[in-house]
Scaffold this motif. Structure first.
Motif, PDB file in Angstrom:
ATOM      1  N   ARG A   1      13.044  43.548  64.607  1.00  0.00           N
ATOM      2  CA  ARG A   1      13.264  42.194  65.126  1.00  0.00           C
ATOM      3  C   ARG A   1      14.684  41.752  64.798  1.00  0.00           C
ATOM      4  NH1 ARG A   1      10.698  38.390  67.213  1.00  0.00           N
ATOM      5  NH2 ARG A   1       8.618  39.279  66.902  1.00  0.00           N
TER       6      ARG A   1
ATOM      7  N   PRO B   1      13.643  48.803  69.770  1.00  0.00           N
ATOM      8  CA  PRO B   1      12.663  49.848  69.458  1.00  0.00           C
ATOM      9  C   PRO B   1      12.784  50.275  68.003  1.00  0.00           C
ATOM     10  CG  PRO B   1      14.462  50.718  70.793  1.00  0.00           C
ATOM     11  CD  PRO B   1      14.626  49.228  70.763  1.00  0.00           C
TER      12      PRO B   1
ATOM     13  N   LEU C   1      13.729  41.930  70.278  1.00  0.00           N
ATOM     14  CA  LEU C   1      13.109  43.136  69.732  1.00  0.00           C
ATOM     15  C   LEU C   1      13.929  44.360  70.119  1.00  0.00           C
ATOM     16  CD1 LEU C   1       9.265  42.922  70.475  1.00  0.00           C
ATOM     17  CD2 LEU C   1      10.446  42.437  68.317  1.00  0.00           C
TER      18      LEU C   1
ATOM     19  N   ASN D   1       5.739  52.588  68.823  1.00  0.00           N
ATOM     20  CA  ASN D   1       5.343  51.187  69.012  1.00  0.00           C
ATOM     21  C   ASN D   1       5.460  50.330  67.758  1.00  0.00           C
ATOM     22  OD1 ASN D   1       4.616  49.587  71.287  1.00  0.00           O
ATOM     23  ND2 ASN D   1       2.706  49.105  70.225  1.00  0.00           N
TER      24      ASN D   1
ATOM     25  N   TYR E   1       8.738  48.036  65.816  1.00  0.00           N
ATOM     26  CA  TYR E   1       9.958  47.401  66.341  1.00  0.00           C
ATOM     27  C   TYR E   1      10.862  46.931  65.218  1.00  0.00           C
ATOM     28  CZ  TYR E   1       7.299  47.569  70.613  1.00  0.00           C
ATOM     29  OH  TYR E   1       6.582  48.038  71.677  1.00  0.00           O
TER      30      TYR E   1
END
Ligand SMILES: [Zn+2]
Length: 731
Positions: free
Chosen positions: A524, A542, A540, A520, A522
């Motif tokens: 960008r 992963p 976004l 969780n 990311y």
């Protein structure tokens, strides 16, 4: 026993047969093992002398059109009436000379004979008479075999390896018409053994200066010294045995047992320097091993052997996470393993255990594949790969790396994890249908790297200054580079550097300790870049589980950092799932161009995270980055179509060969292939040498020609479908 006169007659007859075969002109003067393409092995057990039917077995192996057959000579158990003390005759040998009978029959059918030996265990009578031959625990106790505890492990540093084994080789060589010797189980490419026998104690005291740790631990000074001493001993024994077996027969050969796929500890580059023939004891897969494991073995071995013979064993029996020695594995699995062997440029070695099988289903599987191979032999004589991408095989990182995910009490490298970076990149390369070769980290000179447009480096955390100098020279000469995570952060033994040794190439410097593992987080998309064109519809991506915090560093070339960090925030419970810091200025990837070179550096372990998660965006990001570093010119080979395939393209002695392995199968990563699932049209575009006119394109599995177009040096054609494996040959 065959007489010397008979032996000479048989040998010259088989020489005559060979002299009329194709391509013999180019190959004359080369030892037999350099040109063999098919190999088989019947692995005898001690009871076999009671009942073995020599004729029917040799008929079977001859039907596979073998160049060489491996049969048990001795070592643990002799299958002939040996006179070497403590060389144990088979309890069931009686008055029979089984090896002699097999040797005569093998030679009479024109096959080369390699004596399969075992140097790793001997009986209690030898232990009593020669206690110095055997490995010892710290308390001085010998090391019995796990399943057959009446056998004791012999020590490589003892005279068992320098006196007893040579005595056995000399006896067999003097009595029988053998063309080579193979040792089961030695030296392997896995972890070093640490033994406490008198010989080893002397080595630790006089040479290493300390007792090395029992497990692989490159943080230990004693381990580092022992690694070099151990490799030297392996190479000395190998060279010594090669010298012994060629005393009377200059074209004889000693072959050790290597393999290990991508998970090697012993330096395969050094092993490749002494091995005249590399045998990979890489017989099958287990549990959740991916199907491409065998092709990877070919990729590891090929660059260190540089065209010399590599065999890969296919266990026809059911070797998996649960092993059954006496039932066959699924025919589809066996066939795909042999297909990967051939496609990756290795020689298949088909293997069965025991002379009285109650399961004979495997026989037809081997016959069908080997007959097909024999019919098209000329197309499997590769002269060079025509792939234009190189993947650095990060041997020391795989062997020694301690990743940040280790538990507190963890000792040594966990190779189930250290290979994950390479495995993730590999899967992405297959999904992107790239053609690529491995290069060994100790072989990065200009000549090796010149054919490649880009070098891909999956977290080679442990690199020496020399490795880094050669990578820098490659980029300075116009080569492109993709690297991930901690590449070059440590020296070759794992001592941390203040910054990446390749910081100048990456345009990135270390700005903090490794962060993670966390889900969780990311990446960008903060700017535009050709690598990111496939990600419309999201800002976004992963984030990797682990990353090195970085800052841009003083590169003089233009730098793009279009991906920035969105730090971890809770994934549970849903009420708490919102970004605490939605935007940062910390780059997580740097893309640079300098002249013809392009460099892509990812600060996170996107390769490993992809392998662990299967996330499609991470694979796409890797593929896009590989396409960008490869450059805008057409690749040397492209292959488009549905399905997941692995492809190899070779220039051969007769033309070109494009190998396509169909992995599209629910059992690609778990369990044996049960059957094949054919895939549809595959459109190929292959670059051939300038001025080379192609006269035909033939599919060797389908057994027919296909239409093609040639424009300049590009040849285009479509393979209508692939069931298991196809080889398109351009001549
Ligand atoms: Zn020892």
């Amino acid at each position: 026993m065959i007489t010397r006169r008979e032996f000479l007659a048989v040998s010259s007859a088989s020489l005559l047969v060979r002299a009329v075969g194709p391509g013999v002109e180019q190959r004359s003067g080369r030892p037999w093992y350099e040109t063999m393409r098919r190999c088989g092995q019947l692995n005898l057990n001690e009871r076999d002398p009671l009942s073995l039917d020599v004729r029917s077995w040799i008929d079977y192996w001859a039907s596979l059109k073998l160049d060489a057959l491996l049969l048990n000579g001795g070592g643990i158990v002799a299958f002939y009436p040996t006179d070497v003390p403590f060389h144990r005759r088979s309890e069931f040998l009686g008055s029979r000379d089984l090896f002699g009978e097999l040797a005569a029959a093998t030679k009479a059918r024109g096959m080369r004979l390699v004596a399969r030996m075992d140097c790793n265990y001997a009986y209690a009578d030898a232990l009593g008479a020669h206690p110095e031959w055997f490995e010892r625990n710290r308390d001085g106790s010998p090391r019995p075999h796990g399943e057959s505890p009446w056998l004791y492990k012999t020590c490589m540093f003892s005279p068992y390896f320098t006196e007893q084994m040579p005595a056995i080789y000399r006896e067999i060589g003097a009595r029988y018409p053998v063309d080579g010797f193979f040792t089961n189980g030695w030296p392997s490419t896995g972890d070093l053994t640490v033994c406490h026998c008198v010989n080893c104690q002397r080595v630790y005291r006089d040479v290493v200066g300390a007792t090395p740790p029992d497990q692989t631990d490159a943080t230990s000074a004693a381990y580092r010294k022992y690694y070099d001493v151990y490799m030297r001993r392996v190479l000395d024994v190998w060279r010594g045995w090669q010298a012994v077996v060629t005393e009377k027969r200059p074209d004889s050969v000693y072959v050790g047992n290597l393999g290990g796929g991508i998970r090697t500890v012993k330096n395969v580059k050094q092993l490749g320097e002494v091995a005249r023939w590399f045998n990979a004891d890489h017989q099958g897969r287990a549990g959740d091993t991916a199907i491409w494991d065998c092709a990877q073995q070919g990729r590891v071995a090929r660059p260190v052997m540089r065209g010399r013979t590599i065999t890969n064993v296919t266990g026809a029996y059911s070797n998996s996470r649960v092993t059954w020695r006496h039932v066959a594995k699924a025919s589809a699995e066996t066939t795909m393993w042999m297909a990967q062997t051939a496609a990756s440029g290795m020689v298949p070695w088909f293997h069965w255990l025991g002379g009285a099988p109650e399961d004979t289903r495997w026989k037809e599987t081997g016959q069908a594949f080997f007959a097909w191979l024999a019919a098209h032999e000329a197309h499997f004589r590769n002269t060079r790969s025509i792939a234009d991408i190189a993947v650095l095989y990060p041997q020391r990182t795989i062997a020694f790396y301690r990743s940040g995910t280790r538990p507190r009490d963890w000792r040594g490298a966990d190779r189930a994890q250290t290979a994950d970076y390479l495995q993730g990149l590999y899967y992405a390369l297959l999904e992107g249908r790239f053609l690529f070769d491995f290069v060994h980290e100790d072989d990065l000179d200009a000549q090796t790297l010149r054919p490649y447009r880009a070098l891909l480096v999956p977290n080679a955390a442990y690199l020496s200054d020399g490795h880094c100098r050669r990578i820098r020279a490659y980029v300075a000469a116009g080569g492109s580079l993709l690297a991930t995570f901690e590449t070059s952060r440590y020296d070759e033994w794992g001592d941390v550097r203040p910054d990446f040794a390749l910081a100048d190439l990456f345009g990135a410097s270390v700005a903090g300790d490794v962060a993670g593992p966390t889900g969780n987080s990311y990446m960008r998309i903060a700017g535009r870049h050709p690598v990111l064109v496939g990600f419309e519809g999201t800002s976004l991506l992963p984030g990797p589980e682990m990353r090195v915090p970085i800052r841009r560093s003083g590169a003089d070339a233009p730098v793009d950092a279009p991906l920035t960090l969105v730090p971890y925030y809770p994934a549970f419970p849903p009420e708490m799932v919102f970004p605490r810091t939605p935007e940062t200025r910390e780059p997580v990837a740097i893309f640079r161009s300098a002249g013809r070179s392009r460099v892509a550096y990812f600060a996170g372990d996107i390769d490993r995270t992809f392998w662990r998660s299967g996330n499609t965006d991470l694979s796409a990001l890797l593929q896009d980055a590989v396409r960008w570093v490869r450059g805008d010119d057409s690749p040397s080979v492209s292959l488009e179509g549905d399905g997941i395939v692995e492809a190899f393209a070779w220039e051969t002695e007769s033309g070109y060969a494009l190998h396509i392995l169909n992995y599209t199968n629910p059992n690609m990563t778990r369990g044996f292939f049960r059957r094949f699932y054919p895939i549809g049209p595959q459109r190929a575009d292959v670059a051939v040498a300038a001025g080379r006119r192609i006269g035909s394109v033939r599919l060797l599995r389908a057994g027919r020609d296909v239409r093609f177009e040639q424009a300049g040096n590009r040849v285009r054609f479509t393979v209508p479908s692939v069931t298991d494996y196809e080889v398109a040959v351009l001549v």
